[in-house]
Scaffold this motif. Sequence first.
Motif, PDB file in Angstrom:
ATOM      1  N   VAL A   1     -29.767  52.509  48.658  1.00  0.00           N
ATOM      2  CA  VAL A   1     -28.714  53.130  47.865  1.00  0.00           C
ATOM      3  C   VAL A   1     -27.745  53.920  48.748  1.00  0.00           C
ATOM      4  CG1 VAL A   1     -30.148  53.198  45.791  1.00  0.00           C
ATOM      5  CG2 VAL A   1     -30.054  55.202  47.282  1.00  0.00           C
ATOM      6  N   VAL A   2     -28.212  54.471  49.850  1.00  0.00           N
ATOM      7  CA  VAL A   2     -27.314  55.156  50.779  1.00  0.00           C
ATOM      8  C   VAL A   2     -26.302  54.172  51.354  1.00  0.00           C
ATOM      9  CG1 VAL A   2     -27.195  56.257  53.048  1.00  0.00           C
ATOM     10  CG2 VAL A   2     -28.851  57.059  51.371  1.00  0.00           C
ATOM     11  N   GLN A   3     -26.756  52.978  51.671  1.00  0.00           N
ATOM     12  CA  GLN A   3     -25.842  51.955  52.170  1.00  0.00           C
ATOM     13  C   GLN A   3     -24.801  51.586  51.119  1.00  0.00           C
ATOM     14  OE1 GLN A   3     -27.368  47.892  52.947  1.00  0.00           O
ATOM     15  NE2 GLN A   3     -26.387  48.041  54.955  1.00  0.00           N
ATOM     16  N   ARG A   4     -25.238  51.449  49.880  1.00  0.00           N
ATOM     17  CA  ARG A   4     -24.299  51.139  48.799  1.00  0.00           C
ATOM     18  C   ARG A   4     -23.295  52.273  48.613  1.00  0.00           C
ATOM     19  NH1 ARG A   4     -25.266  49.627  43.085  1.00  0.00           N
ATOM     20  NH2 ARG A   4     -23.023  49.410  43.368  1.00  0.00           N
ATOM     21  N   ALA A   5     -23.775  53.508  48.674  1.00  0.00           N
ATOM     22  CA  ALA A   5     -22.877  54.648  48.529  1.00  0.00           C
ATOM     23  C   ALA A   5     -21.823  54.652  49.639  1.00  0.00           C
ATOM     24  CB  ALA A   5     -23.671  55.947  48.549  1.00  0.00           C
ATOM     25  N   SER A   6     -22.245  54.336  50.850  1.00  0.00           N
ATOM     26  CA  SER A   6     -21.321  54.316  51.983  1.00  0.00           C
ATOM     27  C   SER A   6     -20.234  53.266  51.799  1.00  0.00           C
ATOM     28  CB  SER A   6     -22.085  54.061  53.285  1.00  0.00           C
ATOM     29  OG  SER A   6     -23.009  55.099  53.536  1.00  0.00           O
ATOM     30  N   PHE A   7     -20.596  52.129  51.229  1.00  0.00           N
ATOM     31  CA  PHE A   7     -19.600  51.083  50.979  1.00  0.00           C
ATOM     32  C   PHE A   7     -18.634  51.506  49.878  1.00  0.00           C
ATOM     33  CE2 PHE A   7     -22.810  47.651  52.441  1.00  0.00           C
ATOM     34  CZ  PHE A   7     -22.445  47.874  53.762  1.00  0.00           C
ATOM     35  N   GLY A   8     -19.128  52.222  48.880  1.00  0.00           N
ATOM     36  CA  GLY A   8     -18.257  52.694  47.797  1.00  0.00           C
ATOM     37  C   GLY A   8     -17.708  51.593  46.928  1.00  0.00           C
ATOM     38  N   THR A   9     -18.467  50.517  46.749  1.00  0.00           N
ATOM     39  CA  THR A   9     -18.034  49.391  45.927  1.00  0.00           C
ATOM     40  C   THR A   9     -18.918  49.292  44.690  1.00  0.00           C
ATOM     41  OG1 THR A   9     -17.192  48.157  47.830  1.00  0.00           O
ATOM     42  CG2 THR A   9     -17.699  46.883  45.853  1.00  0.00           C
ATOM     43  N   TYR A  10     -18.259  49.140  43.522  1.00  0.00           N
ATOM     44  CA  TYR A  10     -18.992  49.167  42.256  1.00  0.00           C
ATOM     45  C   TYR A  10     -18.536  48.030  41.344  1.00  0.00           C
ATOM     46  CZ  TYR A  10     -20.024  53.773  44.076  1.00  0.00           C
ATOM     47  OH  TYR A  10     -20.424  54.792  44.893  1.00  0.00           O
ATOM     48  N   HIS A  11     -19.480  47.541  40.561  1.00  0.00           N
ATOM     49  CA  HIS A  11     -19.189  46.475  39.606  1.00  0.00           C
ATOM     50  C   HIS A  11     -18.463  47.040  38.393  1.00  0.00           C
ATOM     51  CE1 HIS A  11     -20.061  43.362  36.527  1.00  0.00           C
ATOM     52  NE2 HIS A  11     -19.992  42.531  37.552  1.00  0.00           N
ATOM     53  N   ARG A  12     -17.779  46.165  37.686  1.00  0.00           N
ATOM     54  CA  ARG A  12     -17.014  46.575  36.501  1.00  0.00           C
ATOM     55  C   ARG A  12     -17.868  47.366  35.518  1.00  0.00           C
ATOM     56  NH1 ARG A  12     -17.170  44.056  31.863  1.00  0.00           N
ATOM     57  NH2 ARG A  12     -18.037  42.187  32.857  1.00  0.00           N
ATOM     58  N   ILE A  13     -19.128  46.980  35.322  1.00  0.00           N
ATOM     59  CA  ILE A  13     -19.994  47.691  34.377  1.00  0.00           C
ATOM     60  C   ILE A  13     -20.212  49.134  34.823  1.00  0.00           C
ATOM     61  CG2 ILE A  13     -22.332  47.776  33.406  1.00  0.00           C
ATOM     62  CD1 ILE A  13     -22.378  44.728  33.560  1.00  0.00           C
TER      63      ILE A  13
ATOM     64  N   THR B   1      -9.340  50.369  44.485  1.00  0.00           N
ATOM     65  CA  THR B   1      -8.743  49.041  44.569  1.00  0.00           C
ATOM     66  C   THR B   1      -9.778  48.057  44.028  1.00  0.00           C
ATOM     67  OG1 THR B   1      -9.606  48.679  46.816  1.00  0.00           O
ATOM     68  CG2 THR B   1      -7.392  49.634  46.609  1.00  0.00           C
ATOM     69  N   HIS B   2      -9.329  46.903  43.554  1.00  0.00           N
ATOM     70  CA  HIS B   2     -10.307  45.982  43.000  1.00  0.00           C
ATOM     71  C   HIS B   2     -10.035  44.542  43.413  1.00  0.00           C
ATOM     72  CE1 HIS B   2      -7.274  44.962  39.955  1.00  0.00           C
ATOM     73  NE2 HIS B   2      -8.039  43.922  39.628  1.00  0.00           N
ATOM     74  N   GLU B   3     -11.122  43.795  43.433  1.00  0.00           N
ATOM     75  CA  GLU B   3     -11.067  42.370  43.707  1.00  0.00           C
ATOM     76  C   GLU B   3     -12.089  41.703  42.809  1.00  0.00           C
ATOM     77  OE1 GLU B   3     -11.739  39.174  47.364  1.00  0.00           O
ATOM     78  OE2 GLU B   3     -11.455  41.315  47.789  1.00  0.00           O
ATOM     79  N   GLY B   4     -11.603  40.902  41.870  1.00  0.00           N
ATOM     80  CA  GLY B   4     -12.504  40.289  40.908  1.00  0.00           C
ATOM     81  C   GLY B   4     -13.120  41.349  40.013  1.00  0.00           C
ATOM     82  N   GLU B   5     -14.441  41.407  39.968  1.00  0.00           N
ATOM     83  CA  GLU B   5     -15.136  42.364  39.120  1.00  0.00           C
ATOM     84  C   GLU B   5     -15.676  43.551  39.919  1.00  0.00           C
ATOM     85  OE1 GLU B   5     -17.791  40.809  36.140  1.00  0.00           O
ATOM     86  OE2 GLU B   5     -15.912  40.430  35.085  1.00  0.00           O
ATOM     87  N   ASP B   6     -15.284  43.667  41.189  1.00  0.00           N
ATOM     88  CA  ASP B   6     -15.731  44.763  42.045  1.00  0.00           C
ATOM     89  C   ASP B   6     -14.576  45.710  42.346  1.00  0.00           C
ATOM     90  OD1 ASP B   6     -18.353  43.894  42.209  1.00  0.00           O
ATOM     91  OD2 ASP B   6     -17.957  42.619  43.932  1.00  0.00           O
ATOM     92  N   TRP B   7     -14.895  47.002  42.348  1.00  0.00           N
ATOM     93  CA  TRP B   7     -13.916  48.050  42.627  1.00  0.00           C
ATOM     94  C   TRP B   7     -14.418  48.896  43.789  1.00  0.00           C
ATOM     95  CZ3 TRP B   7      -9.543  48.775  39.313  1.00  0.00           C
ATOM     96  CH2 TRP B   7      -9.515  47.890  38.225  1.00  0.00           C
ATOM     97  N   THR B   8     -13.502  49.235  44.707  1.00  0.00           N
ATOM     98  CA  THR B   8     -13.864  49.989  45.909  1.00  0.00           C
ATOM     99  C   THR B   8     -13.028  51.258  46.004  1.00  0.00           C
ATOM    100  OG1 THR B   8     -14.436  47.940  47.080  1.00  0.00           O
ATOM    101  CG2 THR B   8     -14.081  49.912  48.426  1.00  0.00           C
TER     102      THR B   8
END
Length: 296
Positions: free
Chosen positions: A169-181, A197-204
Amino acid sequence: MSSSVFTRPFIPGAAPSVTATAPASHLDLSFLRQIVYEQTQNVLDPSRDYLFETRLSKLLRSQGITGLADLVASLQMRRNPSMERAIAEAMTINETSFFRDIRPFELLRKELLPPLIEARRHARSLRIWSAACSTGQEAYSLAMLLLEHFPSVSTRNIVIEGTDISSEVVQRASFGTYHRIEMNRGLPARNIVRFFTHEGEDWTVKPEIRRLCNFREANLCASTLPFSEPFDIIFLRNVMLYFSQETRRRLLSNVHRLLAPQGALFLGSSEQPADPAIWTANLSGGTCYYRPRRLA
Protein backbone atom coordinates in the motif's frame (compact mmCIF):
# COMPACT_ATOMS: atom_id res chain seq x y z
CA MET A 1 7.08 -31.42 1.74
CA SER A 2 4.08 -33.18 0.20
CA SER A 3 0.60 -31.81 0.87
CA SER A 4 -1.88 -33.57 3.09
CA VAL A 5 -4.91 -34.43 0.94
CA PHE A 6 -8.15 -36.29 1.17
CA THR A 7 -10.07 -37.83 -1.75
CA ARG A 8 -13.52 -39.18 -2.28
CA PRO A 9 -13.75 -42.93 -2.82
CA PHE A 10 -14.23 -44.01 -6.42
CA ILE A 11 -17.85 -44.82 -7.28
CA PRO A 12 -18.55 -46.36 -10.71
CA GLY A 13 -20.46 -43.97 -12.93
CA ALA A 14 -19.84 -41.00 -10.66
CA ALA A 15 -17.96 -37.84 -11.60
CA PRO A 16 -14.15 -38.02 -11.37
CA SER A 17 -12.78 -37.65 -7.86
CA VAL A 18 -11.69 -34.23 -6.65
CA THR A 19 -8.49 -33.69 -4.71
CA ALA A 20 -8.63 -31.03 -2.01
CA THR A 21 -6.28 -29.79 0.62
CA ALA A 22 -6.90 -30.63 4.25
CA PRO A 23 -8.72 -27.82 6.05
CA ALA A 24 -6.81 -25.69 8.53
CA SER A 25 -7.20 -26.84 12.11
CA HIS A 26 -7.83 -24.64 15.14
CA LEU A 27 -4.14 -24.99 15.99
CA ASP A 28 -3.18 -23.87 12.46
CA LEU A 29 -5.34 -20.77 12.76
CA SER A 30 -4.01 -20.03 16.24
CA PHE A 31 -0.48 -20.21 14.81
CA LEU A 32 -1.40 -17.71 12.08
CA ARG A 33 -3.00 -15.36 14.61
CA GLN A 34 0.21 -15.45 16.63
CA ILE A 35 2.25 -14.51 13.54
CA VAL A 36 -0.01 -11.52 12.92
CA TYR A 37 0.35 -10.45 16.56
CA GLU A 38 4.14 -10.76 16.53
CA GLN A 39 4.40 -8.68 13.36
CA THR A 40 1.76 -6.01 13.98
CA GLN A 41 0.54 -6.34 17.61
CA ASN A 42 -2.97 -6.81 16.21
CA VAL A 43 -4.98 -9.20 18.38
CA LEU A 44 -7.27 -11.08 16.01
CA ASP A 45 -10.33 -12.66 17.57
CA PRO A 46 -10.95 -16.31 16.58
CA SER A 47 -14.32 -15.21 15.21
CA ARG A 48 -12.38 -13.59 12.36
CA ASP A 49 -10.48 -16.74 11.41
CA TYR A 50 -12.51 -17.04 8.23
CA LEU A 51 -10.61 -14.03 6.86
CA PHE A 52 -7.38 -16.03 6.56
CA GLU A 53 -8.83 -18.12 3.75
CA THR A 54 -9.73 -15.15 1.57
CA ARG A 55 -6.97 -12.69 2.42
CA LEU A 56 -4.14 -15.20 2.08
CA SER A 57 -5.40 -16.81 -1.13
CA LYS A 58 -3.31 -14.55 -3.37
CA LEU A 59 -0.19 -15.19 -1.28
CA LEU A 60 -0.76 -18.95 -1.34
CA ARG A 61 -1.15 -18.98 -5.13
CA SER A 62 1.99 -16.90 -5.64
CA GLN A 63 4.01 -19.32 -3.51
CA GLY A 64 2.51 -22.48 -5.01
CA ILE A 65 1.07 -23.51 -1.63
CA THR A 66 -2.20 -25.40 -1.76
CA GLY A 67 -3.78 -24.37 1.55
CA LEU A 68 -3.45 -22.86 5.00
CA ALA A 69 -2.55 -26.18 6.62
CA ASP A 70 0.41 -26.59 4.27
CA LEU A 71 1.46 -22.98 4.86
CA VAL A 72 1.52 -23.54 8.62
CA ALA A 73 3.36 -26.86 8.27
CA SER A 74 6.02 -25.18 6.15
CA LEU A 75 6.52 -22.32 8.65
CA GLN A 76 6.63 -24.71 11.59
CA MET A 77 9.35 -26.66 9.85
CA ARG A 78 11.35 -23.52 9.01
CA ARG A 79 10.44 -19.96 10.03
CA ASN A 80 10.40 -17.54 7.10
CA PRO A 81 10.50 -13.85 8.15
CA SER A 82 9.53 -12.50 4.72
CA MET A 83 6.59 -14.90 4.48
CA GLU A 84 5.45 -14.05 8.00
CA ARG A 85 5.61 -10.36 7.16
CA ALA A 86 3.56 -10.99 4.01
CA ILE A 87 0.93 -12.85 6.06
CA ALA A 88 0.66 -9.95 8.51
CA GLU A 89 0.39 -7.40 5.70
CA ALA A 90 -2.35 -9.40 4.00
CA MET A 91 -4.35 -9.49 7.23
CA THR A 92 -3.98 -5.76 7.86
CA ILE A 93 -7.15 -3.78 7.22
CA ASN A 94 -6.53 -1.09 4.58
CA GLU A 95 -9.93 0.59 4.50
CA THR A 96 -9.67 4.25 3.54
CA SER A 97 -11.14 6.94 1.30
CA PHE A 98 -10.66 10.60 0.46
CA PHE A 99 -11.82 12.95 3.24
CA ARG A 100 -13.01 9.96 5.26
CA ASP A 101 -15.25 11.29 8.05
CA ILE A 102 -15.25 14.89 6.90
CA ARG A 103 -15.56 16.40 10.42
CA PRO A 104 -11.84 16.38 11.34
CA PHE A 105 -11.00 18.05 8.01
CA GLU A 106 -13.65 20.71 8.55
CA LEU A 107 -12.37 21.33 12.07
CA LEU A 108 -8.87 21.76 10.71
CA ARG A 109 -10.06 24.20 8.06
CA LYS A 110 -12.24 26.32 10.31
CA GLU A 111 -10.53 26.33 13.71
CA LEU A 112 -7.17 24.61 14.01
CA LEU A 113 -5.14 25.44 10.91
CA PRO A 114 -5.61 29.27 10.72
CA PRO A 115 -3.90 30.03 14.08
CA LEU A 116 -1.40 27.24 13.55
CA ILE A 117 -0.36 28.54 10.16
CA GLU A 118 -0.07 32.05 11.53
CA ALA A 119 2.13 30.81 14.37
CA ARG A 120 4.35 28.89 11.95
CA ARG A 121 4.60 31.72 9.42
CA HIS A 122 8.03 32.88 10.58
CA ALA A 123 9.17 29.66 12.18
CA ARG A 124 9.58 26.09 11.05
CA SER A 125 7.54 24.17 8.49
CA LEU A 126 4.04 22.87 9.00
CA ARG A 127 4.36 19.13 9.63
CA ILE A 128 1.51 16.61 9.43
CA TRP A 129 1.65 12.85 9.90
CA SER A 130 -0.88 10.40 8.47
CA ALA A 131 -0.11 7.23 10.45
CA ALA A 132 -1.33 3.95 8.94
CA CYS A 133 -1.92 5.90 5.74
CA SER A 134 -2.95 2.86 3.67
CA THR A 135 -3.06 3.81 -0.04
CA GLY A 136 -2.56 7.52 0.66
CA GLN A 137 -6.01 9.09 0.37
CA GLU A 138 -5.85 10.67 3.84
CA ALA A 139 -2.47 12.31 3.19
CA TYR A 140 -3.55 13.61 -0.20
CA SER A 141 -6.81 14.90 1.30
CA LEU A 142 -4.78 16.94 3.78
CA ALA A 143 -2.63 18.30 0.96
CA MET A 144 -5.69 19.30 -1.06
CA LEU A 145 -7.22 20.97 2.00
CA LEU A 146 -4.13 23.12 2.48
CA LEU A 147 -3.76 24.13 -1.16
CA GLU A 148 -7.44 24.87 -1.63
CA HIS A 149 -8.15 26.84 1.53
CA PHE A 150 -4.73 28.21 2.50
CA PRO A 151 -3.11 29.19 -0.80
CA SER A 152 -0.84 31.73 0.88
CA VAL A 153 1.07 28.96 2.64
CA SER A 154 4.37 28.28 0.92
CA THR A 155 4.37 24.69 -0.30
CA ARG A 156 8.07 24.56 0.57
CA ASN A 157 7.08 24.70 4.23
CA ILE A 158 4.50 21.87 4.12
CA VAL A 159 5.57 18.35 5.03
CA ILE A 160 2.99 15.55 5.05
CA GLU A 161 4.37 12.17 6.07
CA GLY A 162 2.41 9.00 5.39
CA THR A 163 3.44 5.68 6.94
CA ASP A 164 2.09 2.16 6.79
CA ILE A 165 3.34 -1.31 7.71
CA SER A 166 2.41 -2.69 4.28
CA SER A 167 4.96 -2.22 1.52
CA GLU A 168 2.27 -2.83 -1.10
CA VAL A 169 0.00 0.00 0.00
CA VAL A 170 2.95 2.36 0.54
CA GLN A 171 3.96 1.77 -3.06
CA ARG A 172 0.42 2.51 -4.23
CA ALA A 173 0.32 5.67 -2.13
CA SER A 174 3.60 6.83 -3.67
CA PHE A 175 2.21 6.37 -7.17
CA GLY A 176 -0.93 8.33 -6.26
CA THR A 177 -3.07 6.59 -8.88
CA TYR A 178 -6.66 5.61 -8.11
CA HIS A 179 -9.49 3.86 -9.91
CA ARG A 180 -12.74 5.64 -10.71
CA ILE A 181 -14.53 3.79 -7.88
CA GLU A 182 -11.98 5.07 -5.33
CA MET A 183 -12.34 8.60 -6.72
CA ASN A 184 -16.09 8.51 -6.17
CA ARG A 185 -15.70 7.86 -2.44
CA GLY A 186 -15.72 11.22 -0.67
CA LEU A 187 -13.84 13.36 -3.20
CA PRO A 188 -15.62 16.56 -4.34
CA ALA A 189 -15.82 17.06 -8.10
CA ARG A 190 -13.95 20.36 -7.88
CA ASN A 191 -10.96 18.59 -6.31
CA ILE A 192 -10.94 15.94 -9.02
CA VAL A 193 -10.80 18.59 -11.73
CA ARG A 194 -8.15 20.70 -10.03
CA PHE A 195 -5.81 18.14 -8.49
CA PHE A 196 -5.92 15.06 -10.73
CA THR A 197 -5.19 13.99 -14.27
CA HIS A 198 -6.87 10.93 -15.71
CA GLU A 199 -6.39 8.26 -18.31
CA GLY A 200 -9.23 5.84 -18.89
CA GLU A 201 -10.63 4.83 -15.51
CA ASP A 202 -7.48 5.77 -13.53
CA TRP A 203 -6.79 9.14 -11.94
CA THR A 204 -3.37 10.36 -10.75
CA VAL A 205 -2.58 13.22 -8.35
CA LYS A 206 -0.86 16.18 -9.96
CA PRO A 207 2.76 17.02 -9.03
CA GLU A 208 1.68 20.02 -6.90
CA ILE A 209 -0.08 17.58 -4.56
CA ARG A 210 2.35 14.72 -4.88
CA ARG A 211 5.39 16.77 -3.87
CA LEU A 212 3.84 17.66 -0.51
CA CYS A 213 3.52 14.02 0.56
CA ASN A 214 6.21 11.53 1.47
CA PHE A 215 5.40 7.86 2.06
CA ARG A 216 7.43 5.18 3.80
CA GLU A 217 7.08 1.84 5.54
CA ALA A 218 6.90 1.99 9.31
CA ASN A 219 5.69 -0.31 12.06
CA LEU A 220 3.82 1.77 14.63
CA CYS A 221 4.48 -0.89 17.25
CA ALA A 222 8.25 -0.75 16.91
CA SER A 223 10.17 0.46 19.95
CA THR A 224 10.94 3.74 18.18
CA LEU A 225 9.15 5.63 15.42
CA PRO A 226 11.02 6.81 12.30
CA PHE A 227 10.87 10.54 13.11
CA SER A 228 12.73 12.94 15.34
CA GLU A 229 11.13 16.30 14.50
CA PRO A 230 7.72 17.06 16.07
CA PHE A 231 4.45 17.21 14.14
CA ASP A 232 1.73 19.85 14.33
CA ILE A 233 -1.08 17.48 13.32
CA ILE A 234 -1.17 13.69 13.67
CA PHE A 235 -3.92 11.48 12.23
CA LEU A 236 -3.89 8.09 13.97
CA ARG A 237 -7.41 7.03 13.10
CA ASN A 238 -8.90 3.54 13.31
CA VAL A 239 -5.45 2.04 13.89
CA MET A 240 -5.65 0.71 17.45
CA LEU A 241 -8.94 -1.19 17.29
CA TYR A 242 -7.20 -4.56 17.57
CA PHE A 243 -4.25 -3.51 19.73
CA SER A 244 -3.91 -4.63 23.33
CA GLN A 245 -4.15 -1.95 26.02
CA GLU A 246 -0.40 -2.13 26.64
CA THR A 247 0.37 -1.72 22.92
CA ARG A 248 -1.92 1.30 22.76
CA ARG A 249 -0.27 2.84 25.79
CA ARG A 250 3.23 2.39 24.34
CA LEU A 251 2.27 3.71 20.90
CA LEU A 252 0.51 6.80 22.26
CA SER A 253 3.43 7.50 24.57
CA ASN A 254 5.70 7.61 21.50
CA VAL A 255 3.16 9.75 19.64
CA HIS A 256 3.00 12.13 22.61
CA ARG A 257 6.74 12.75 22.27
CA LEU A 258 6.32 13.53 18.56
CA LEU A 259 3.43 15.99 18.86
CA ALA A 260 4.22 19.70 19.18
CA PRO A 261 2.99 21.41 22.40
CA GLN A 262 0.11 23.11 20.54
CA GLY A 263 -0.39 20.22 18.14
CA ALA A 264 -3.54 18.13 17.66
CA LEU A 265 -4.00 14.36 17.59
CA PHE A 266 -6.98 12.80 15.81
CA LEU A 267 -8.04 9.26 16.69
CA GLY A 268 -10.89 7.17 15.30
CA SER A 269 -14.38 7.95 16.56
CA SER A 270 -14.39 4.80 18.74
CA GLU A 271 -10.83 5.20 20.04
CA GLN A 272 -9.50 6.93 23.14
CA PRO A 273 -6.01 7.46 24.59
CA ALA A 274 -4.82 4.54 26.70
CA ASP A 275 -3.29 6.99 29.19
CA PRO A 276 -5.62 10.02 29.55
CA ALA A 277 -3.23 11.57 32.07
CA ILE A 278 -1.00 12.83 29.24
CA TRP A 279 -3.77 14.08 26.92
CA THR A 280 -6.41 16.81 27.03
CA ALA A 281 -9.58 16.00 25.09
CA ASN A 282 -11.23 18.78 23.10
CA LEU A 283 -14.66 18.48 21.52
CA SER A 284 -15.55 20.81 18.67
CA GLY A 285 -17.37 20.63 15.38
CA GLY A 286 -18.87 17.26 16.26
CA THR A 287 -15.49 15.60 16.61
CA CYS A 288 -12.84 15.08 19.27
CA TYR A 289 -9.14 15.82 19.14
CA TYR A 290 -6.39 15.67 21.75
CA ARG A 291 -3.70 18.09 22.90
CA PRO A 292 -0.59 16.80 24.68
CA ARG A 293 -0.32 17.69 28.33
CA ARG A 294 3.03 18.90 29.55
CA LEU A 295 4.71 16.28 31.71
CA ALA A 296 6.27 17.42 34.99
